[in-house]
Write a protein that holds these residues in place. Structure first.
Motif, short mmCIF file in Angstrom:
data_model
loop_
_atom_site.label_atom_id
_atom_site.label_comp_id
_atom_site.label_asym_id
_atom_site.label_seq_id
_atom_site.Cartn_x
_atom_site.Cartn_y
_atom_site.Cartn_z
N LYS A 79 -26.30 -19.85 -6.31
CA LYS A 79 -26.16 -21.29 -6.14
C LYS A 79 -25.18 -21.82 -7.19
O LYS A 79 -25.00 -21.24 -8.25
CB LYS A 79 -27.51 -21.98 -6.31
CG LYS A 79 -28.59 -21.47 -5.40
CD LYS A 79 -28.43 -21.98 -4.01
CE LYS A 79 -29.59 -21.51 -3.16
NZ LYS A 79 -29.61 -22.07 -1.87
N SER A 80 -24.60 -22.95 -6.89
CA SER A 80 -23.60 -23.56 -7.77
C SER A 80 -24.25 -24.55 -8.72
O SER A 80 -25.02 -25.42 -8.31
CB SER A 80 -22.55 -24.27 -6.92
OG SER A 80 -21.72 -25.06 -7.74
N LYS A 81 -23.94 -24.40 -10.01
CA LYS A 81 -24.44 -25.34 -11.01
C LYS A 81 -23.83 -26.72 -10.78
O LYS A 81 -24.51 -27.74 -10.93
CB LYS A 81 -24.07 -24.85 -12.41
CG LYS A 81 -24.57 -25.76 -13.51
CD LYS A 81 -24.02 -25.39 -14.88
CE LYS A 81 -24.59 -24.12 -15.39
NZ LYS A 81 -24.23 -23.86 -16.80
N ALA A 82 -22.57 -26.77 -10.38
CA ALA A 82 -21.90 -28.06 -10.14
C ALA A 82 -22.56 -28.81 -8.98
O ALA A 82 -22.79 -30.02 -9.07
CB ALA A 82 -20.41 -27.83 -9.86
N ILE A 83 -22.87 -28.10 -7.90
CA ILE A 83 -23.52 -28.75 -6.76
C ILE A 83 -24.91 -29.23 -7.15
O ILE A 83 -25.32 -30.35 -6.79
CB ILE A 83 -23.57 -27.81 -5.54
CG1 ILE A 83 -22.16 -27.59 -5.02
CG2 ILE A 83 -24.48 -28.35 -4.47
CD1 ILE A 83 -22.06 -26.61 -3.88
N ALA A 84 -25.66 -28.42 -7.91
CA ALA A 84 -26.99 -28.83 -8.35
C ALA A 84 -26.91 -30.08 -9.22
O ALA A 84 -27.72 -31.00 -9.08
CB ALA A 84 -27.67 -27.70 -9.10
N ALA A 85 -25.90 -30.16 -10.10
CA ALA A 85 -25.74 -31.33 -10.97
C ALA A 85 -25.36 -32.57 -10.16
O ALA A 85 -25.88 -33.66 -10.40
CB ALA A 85 -24.70 -31.04 -12.04
N TYR B 119 -32.60 -27.57 -3.72
CA TYR B 119 -31.40 -26.73 -3.69
C TYR B 119 -31.57 -25.47 -4.54
O TYR B 119 -31.19 -24.38 -4.12
CB TYR B 119 -30.19 -27.53 -4.17
CG TYR B 119 -28.92 -26.73 -4.26
CD1 TYR B 119 -28.26 -26.32 -3.11
CD2 TYR B 119 -28.37 -26.37 -5.48
CE1 TYR B 119 -27.10 -25.58 -3.17
CE2 TYR B 119 -27.22 -25.63 -5.57
CZ TYR B 119 -26.58 -25.24 -4.41
OH TYR B 119 -25.44 -24.49 -4.49
N ILE B 120 -32.16 -25.61 -5.73
CA ILE B 120 -32.32 -24.43 -6.58
C ILE B 120 -33.65 -23.72 -6.36
O ILE B 120 -33.95 -22.74 -7.04
CB ILE B 120 -32.13 -24.76 -8.08
CG1 ILE B 120 -33.14 -25.78 -8.58
CG2 ILE B 120 -30.72 -25.23 -8.35
CD1 ILE B 120 -33.07 -26.04 -10.08
N GLY B 121 -34.45 -24.19 -5.40
CA GLY B 121 -35.64 -23.47 -5.02
C GLY B 121 -36.91 -23.90 -5.73
O GLY B 121 -37.94 -23.24 -5.61
N ARG B 122 -36.87 -24.99 -6.47
CA ARG B 122 -38.07 -25.51 -7.13
C ARG B 122 -38.72 -26.51 -6.19
O ARG B 122 -38.71 -27.72 -6.43
CB ARG B 122 -37.71 -26.13 -8.47
CG ARG B 122 -37.05 -25.15 -9.42
CD ARG B 122 -36.67 -25.76 -10.74
NE ARG B 122 -37.89 -26.08 -11.47
CZ ARG B 122 -38.07 -27.21 -12.14
NH1 ARG B 122 -37.14 -28.12 -12.16
NH2 ARG B 122 -39.19 -27.42 -12.79
N ASN B 123 -39.30 -26.00 -5.11
CA ASN B 123 -39.76 -26.85 -4.02
C ASN B 123 -40.93 -27.75 -4.40
O ASN B 123 -41.01 -28.89 -3.94
CB ASN B 123 -40.12 -26.00 -2.80
CG ASN B 123 -38.91 -25.32 -2.23
OD1 ASN B 123 -37.79 -25.79 -2.37
ND2 ASN B 123 -39.12 -24.19 -1.58
N PRO C 46 -33.18 -23.06 -19.32
CA PRO C 46 -34.22 -22.57 -18.39
C PRO C 46 -35.26 -23.63 -18.13
O PRO C 46 -35.59 -24.37 -19.06
CB PRO C 46 -34.83 -21.38 -19.13
CG PRO C 46 -33.80 -20.96 -20.12
CD PRO C 46 -33.04 -22.20 -20.49
N PRO C 47 -35.77 -23.77 -16.95
CA PRO C 47 -35.59 -22.97 -15.75
C PRO C 47 -34.42 -23.43 -14.88
O PRO C 47 -34.28 -22.98 -13.76
CB PRO C 47 -36.90 -23.19 -15.00
CG PRO C 47 -37.27 -24.59 -15.32
CD PRO C 47 -36.82 -24.79 -16.75
N SER D 247 -34.56 -19.96 -7.56
CA SER D 247 -35.90 -19.39 -7.37
C SER D 247 -35.88 -17.89 -7.16
O SER D 247 -36.91 -17.23 -7.32
CB SER D 247 -36.59 -20.07 -6.19
OG SER D 247 -35.88 -19.81 -5.00
N ARG D 248 -34.72 -17.33 -6.80
CA ARG D 248 -34.61 -15.87 -6.63
C ARG D 248 -34.28 -15.16 -7.94
O ARG D 248 -34.18 -13.94 -7.97
CB ARG D 248 -33.54 -15.56 -5.60
CG ARG D 248 -33.85 -16.15 -4.22
CD ARG D 248 -32.66 -16.07 -3.33
NE ARG D 248 -31.61 -16.91 -3.91
CZ ARG D 248 -30.39 -17.03 -3.44
NH1 ARG D 248 -30.02 -16.34 -2.40
NH2 ARG D 248 -29.51 -17.82 -4.00
#
Length: 123
Positions: free
Chosen positions: A36-42, A57-61, A111-112, A117-118
């Protein structure tokens, strides 16, 4: 022509097979995943953070669902508190501080928020 689904079919020794008894020779597949992209998550945290989209997006549902519920229920809870108690404005401020802190943590790679999540690092 041979049947590709025949469990008694001879398999090439160099081809990995499923070791489960009774399953026959089945190929092992590796699912290629891209990090996953850090820029997209931000960006998601900055613009859609209140909805928890960056956490999905990063899996922390679970955290994403909590943020979504707080966002949707916030109007129902905060508006009466503003008119009755006068301190209702503190809840949305605390909520948006939470989102802002997550935005900064994603940018810093703490972190995290440095992995999805993978367990793959955000790039």
């Amino acid at each position: 022509m041979s049947n590709p689904y025949d469990p008694n079919q001879q398999v090439n020794a160099n081809f990995p097979v499923n070791p489960i008894p009774g399953q026959g020779a089945q190929p092992q597949y590796v699912i290629a995943t891209t990090p996953k992209s850090k820029a997209i998550a931000a960006i998601l945290a900055l613009f859609l953070g209140g909805l928890g989209i960056h956490n999905f997006y990063i899996g922390r549902n679970l955290v994403g669902v909590l943020q979504l519920v707080f966002f949707l229920a916030g109007g129902l809870i905060v508006i009466p508190l503003i008119f009755v108690g006068g301190i209702g404005f503190l809840l949305p401020i605390a909520f948006w501080i939470w989102i802002l802190v997550e935005f900064v943590l994603i940018l810093l790679g703490v972190p995290p928020f440095d992995r999805d999540s993978r367990g793959l690092p955000l790039e």
